[in-house]
Scaffold this motif. Structure first.
Motif, PDB file in Angstrom:
ATOM      1  N   MET A   1      25.202 -45.580  12.903  1.00 14.05           N
ATOM      2  CA  MET A   1      26.510 -45.230  13.468  1.00 14.05           C
ATOM      3  C   MET A   1      27.066 -44.043  12.700  1.00 14.05           C
ATOM      4  O   MET A   1      26.960 -43.989  11.472  1.00 14.05           O
ATOM      5  CB  MET A   1      27.477 -46.400  13.353  1.00 14.05           C
ATOM      6  N   ASP A   2      27.670 -43.086  13.429  1.00 14.41           N
ATOM      7  CA  ASP A   2      28.330 -41.984  12.734  1.00 14.41           C
ATOM      8  C   ASP A   2      29.784 -42.372  12.435  1.00 14.41           C
ATOM      9  O   ASP A   2      30.239 -43.469  12.778  1.00 14.41           O
ATOM     10  CB  ASP A   2      28.201 -40.667  13.509  1.00 14.41           C
ATOM     11  N   ALA A   3      30.518 -41.463  11.823  1.00 12.67           N
ATOM     12  CA  ALA A   3      31.889 -41.740  11.393  1.00 12.67           C
ATOM     13  C   ALA A   3      32.852 -41.922  12.561  1.00 12.67           C
ATOM     14  O   ALA A   3      33.942 -42.453  12.391  1.00 12.67           O
ATOM     15  CB  ALA A   3      32.384 -40.613  10.481  1.00 12.67           C
ATOM     16  N   GLU A   4      32.459 -41.497  13.771  1.00 13.60           N
ATOM     17  CA  GLU A   4      33.319 -41.605  14.952  1.00 13.60           C
ATOM     18  C   GLU A   4      32.959 -42.801  15.834  1.00 13.60           C
ATOM     19  O   GLU A   4      33.498 -42.951  16.928  1.00 13.60           O
ATOM     20  CB  GLU A   4      33.216 -40.323  15.786  1.00 13.60           C
ATOM     21  N   GLY A   5      32.006 -43.629  15.397  1.00 10.99           N
ATOM     22  CA  GLY A   5      31.619 -44.794  16.191  1.00 10.99           C
ATOM     23  C   GLY A   5      30.560 -44.521  17.239  1.00 10.99           C
ATOM     24  O   GLY A   5      30.379 -45.310  18.164  1.00 10.99           O
ATOM     25  N   ASN A   6      29.854 -43.405  17.109  1.00 12.16           N
ATOM     26  CA  ASN A   6      28.762 -43.087  18.021  1.00 12.16           C
ATOM     27  C   ASN A   6      27.466 -43.671  17.477  1.00 12.16           C
ATOM     28  O   ASN A   6      27.121 -43.448  16.317  1.00 12.16           O
ATOM     29  CB  ASN A   6      28.574 -41.563  18.156  1.00 12.16           C
ATOM     30  N   LYS A   7      26.749 -44.396  18.320  1.00 10.11           N
ATOM     31  CA  LYS A   7      25.428 -44.864  17.936  1.00 10.11           C
ATOM     32  C   LYS A   7      24.475 -43.682  18.049  1.00 10.11           C
ATOM     33  O   LYS A   7      24.506 -42.934  19.019  1.00 10.11           O
ATOM     34  CB  LYS A   7      24.968 -45.998  18.851  1.00 10.11           C
ATOM     35  N   ILE A   8      23.659 -43.513  17.029  1.00  9.88           N
ATOM     36  CA  ILE A   8      22.691 -42.420  16.975  1.00  9.88           C
ATOM     37  C   ILE A   8      21.310 -43.026  16.844  1.00  9.88           C
ATOM     38  O   ILE A   8      21.098 -43.955  16.061  1.00  9.88           O
ATOM     39  CB  ILE A   8      22.968 -41.498  15.767  1.00  9.88           C
ATOM     40  N   GLU A   9      20.376 -42.489  17.613  1.00 13.42           N
ATOM     41  CA  GLU A   9      18.981 -42.917  17.512  1.00 13.42           C
ATOM     42  C   GLU A   9      18.223 -41.846  16.736  1.00 13.42           C
ATOM     43  O   GLU A   9      18.269 -40.673  17.095  1.00 13.42           O
ATOM     44  CB  GLU A   9      18.391 -43.082  18.913  1.00 13.42           C
ATOM     45  N   LEU A  10      17.568 -42.254  15.659  1.00 17.49           N
ATOM     46  CA  LEU A  10      16.744 -41.345  14.866  1.00 17.49           C
ATOM     47  C   LEU A  10      15.293 -41.603  15.228  1.00 17.49           C
ATOM     48  O   LEU A  10      14.868 -42.754  15.343  1.00 17.49           O
ATOM     49  CB  LEU A  10      16.974 -41.582  13.375  1.00 17.49           C
ATOM     50  N   TRP A  11      14.535 -40.527  15.399  1.00 19.29           N
ATOM     51  CA  TRP A  11      13.143 -40.635  15.832  1.00 19.29           C
ATOM     52  C   TRP A  11      12.281 -39.705  14.993  1.00 19.29           C
ATOM     53  O   TRP A  11      12.497 -38.498  14.987  1.00 19.29           O
ATOM     54  CB  TRP A  11      13.044 -40.280  17.305  1.00 19.29           C
ATOM     55  N   GLU A  12      11.340 -40.275  14.281  1.00 20.94           N
ATOM     56  CA  GLU A  12      10.333 -39.466  13.597  1.00 20.94           C
ATOM     57  C   GLU A  12       9.109 -39.484  14.500  1.00 20.94           C
ATOM     58  O   GLU A  12       8.352 -40.458  14.524  1.00 20.94           O
ATOM     59  CB  GLU A  12      10.005 -40.043  12.221  1.00 20.94           C
ATOM     60  N   PRO A  13       8.924 -38.419  15.292  1.00 24.09           N
ATOM     61  CA  PRO A  13       7.875 -38.432  16.305  1.00 24.09           C
ATOM     62  C   PRO A  13       6.477 -38.242  15.741  1.00 24.09           C
ATOM     63  O   PRO A  13       6.290 -37.691  14.660  1.00 24.09           O
ATOM     64  CB  PRO A  13       8.238 -37.251  17.207  1.00 24.09           C
ATOM     65  N   VAL A  14       5.534 -38.728  16.504  1.00 21.04           N
ATOM     66  CA  VAL A  14       4.124 -38.396  16.307  1.00 21.04           C
ATOM     67  C   VAL A  14       3.816 -37.509  17.509  1.00 21.04           C
ATOM     68  O   VAL A  14       3.530 -38.000  18.596  1.00 21.04           O
ATOM     69  CB  VAL A  14       3.229 -39.657  16.315  1.00 21.04           C
ATOM     70  N   ASP A  15       3.996 -36.211  17.331  1.00 21.39           N
ATOM     71  CA  ASP A  15       3.822 -35.276  18.440  1.00 21.39           C
ATOM     72  C   ASP A  15       2.356 -35.046  18.724  1.00 21.39           C
ATOM     73  O   ASP A  15       1.537 -34.936  17.811  1.00 21.39           O
ATOM     74  CB  ASP A  15       4.483 -33.925  18.133  1.00 21.39           C
ATOM     75  N   ASP A  16       2.056 -34.971  20.005  1.00 16.21           N
ATOM     76  CA  ASP A  16       0.712 -34.584  20.410  1.00 16.21           C
ATOM     77  C   ASP A  16       0.577 -33.090  20.198  1.00 16.21           C
ATOM     78  O   ASP A  16       1.486 -32.320  20.529  1.00 16.21           O
ATOM     79  CB  ASP A  16       0.468 -34.874  21.892  1.00 16.21           C
ATOM     80  N   ILE A  17      -0.531 -32.686  19.641  1.00 13.25           N
ATOM     81  CA  ILE A  17      -0.803 -31.260  19.523  1.00 13.25           C
ATOM     82  C   ILE A  17      -1.578 -30.880  20.772  1.00 13.25           C
ATOM     83  O   ILE A  17      -2.682 -31.331  20.999  1.00 13.25           O
ATOM     84  CB  ILE A  17      -1.633 -30.944  18.251  1.00 13.25           C
ATOM     85  N   LYS A  18      -0.929 -30.065  21.606  1.00 11.41           N
ATOM     86  CA  LYS A  18      -1.536 -29.652  22.863  1.00 11.41           C
ATOM     87  C   LYS A  18      -1.970 -28.195  22.721  1.00 11.41           C
ATOM     88  O   LYS A  18      -1.282 -27.395  22.099  1.00 11.41           O
ATOM     89  CB  LYS A  18      -0.543 -29.803  24.001  1.00 11.41           C
ATOM     90  N   PRO A  19      -3.101 -27.832  23.303  1.00  8.29           N
ATOM     91  CA  PRO A  19      -3.552 -26.442  23.186  1.00  8.29           C
ATOM     92  C   PRO A  19      -2.602 -25.490  23.906  1.00  8.29           C
ATOM     93  O   PRO A  19      -1.977 -25.849  24.897  1.00  8.29           O
ATOM     94  CB  PRO A  19      -4.923 -26.444  23.867  1.00  8.29           C
ATOM     95  N   ILE A  20      -2.488 -24.285  23.367  1.00  4.62           N
ATOM     96  CA  ILE A  20      -1.687 -23.237  23.993  1.00  4.62           C
ATOM     97  C   ILE A  20      -2.403 -22.799  25.253  1.00  4.62           C
ATOM     98  O   ILE A  20      -3.591 -22.521  25.241  1.00  4.62           O
ATOM     99  CB  ILE A  20      -1.491 -22.045  23.035  1.00  4.62           C
ATOM    100  N   GLU A  21      -1.665 -22.765  26.339  1.00  4.68           N
ATOM    101  CA  GLU A  21      -2.272 -22.376  27.640  1.00  4.68           C
ATOM    102  C   GLU A  21      -1.994 -20.942  27.940  1.00  4.68           C
ATOM    103  O   GLU A  21      -1.044 -20.370  27.598  1.00  4.68           O
ATOM    104  CB  GLU A  21      -1.753 -23.282  28.742  1.00  4.68           C
TER     105      GLU A  21
END
Length: 149
Positions: A129-149
């Motif tokens: 929760m932030d100081a204003e009462g907003n719920k925040i979702e934190l995400w540490e992604p496992v990003d797919d490495i996609k080839p440059i097209e």
């Protein structure tokens, strides 16, 4: 010239592990009728919903152009408890690095942590929760490495 080459090599070989937000991972908000609203966005703005139920904007990391990340646009039925205890009609998901280090920092700063880290094959999640009462979702992604097209 040699000094500039060494600086470039040092900059690319060192990995920044500072616990921090690195971008927006997604935006979620309430809708009285999520299906109709998603259909409206698809018809009028071209946001085609993926099989997971949200639209994803893909982007490249400027510092690592071979890396493709995703920003999710998602709707929840008005009144869903997913945003609780926040009373707001939206929630922002922030992409983070070094989730464990960030949790330590948040605890030191007295930030309200709502749950335990949930780990999936696409990353780790935590809600605060932030100081204003907003719920925040934190995400540490496992990003797919996609080839440059």
């Amino acid at each position: 010239m040699e000094d500039q080459k060494k600086q470039t090599e040092n900059a690319t070989s060192s990995v920044d592990t500072t616990p921090k937000v690195t971008g927006i991972g997604g935006i979620s908000f309430f809708s009285d009728n999520p299906k109709e609203t998603k259909d409206w966005y698809a018809k009028n703005l071209g946001l085609e919903i993926n099989p997971h139920g949200y639209y994803s904007f893909d982007f490249r990391n400027l510092n690592k152009p071979e890396e493709v990340g995703t920003l999710a646009w998602n709707l929840f039925k008005t009144g869903s408890e997913y945003f609780a205890p926040s009373k707001k009609e939206f929630m922002i998901n922030y992409r983070v690095q070094n989730m464990e280090g960030l949790i330590t920092k948040l605890k030191e700063n007295g930030v309200t942590i709502l749950d335990e880290v949930a780990t999936y094959d696409f990353g780790k999640f935590l809600h605060i929760m932030d100081a204003e009462g907003n719920k925040i979702e934190l995400w540490e992604p496992v990003d797919d490495i996609k080839p440059i097209e």
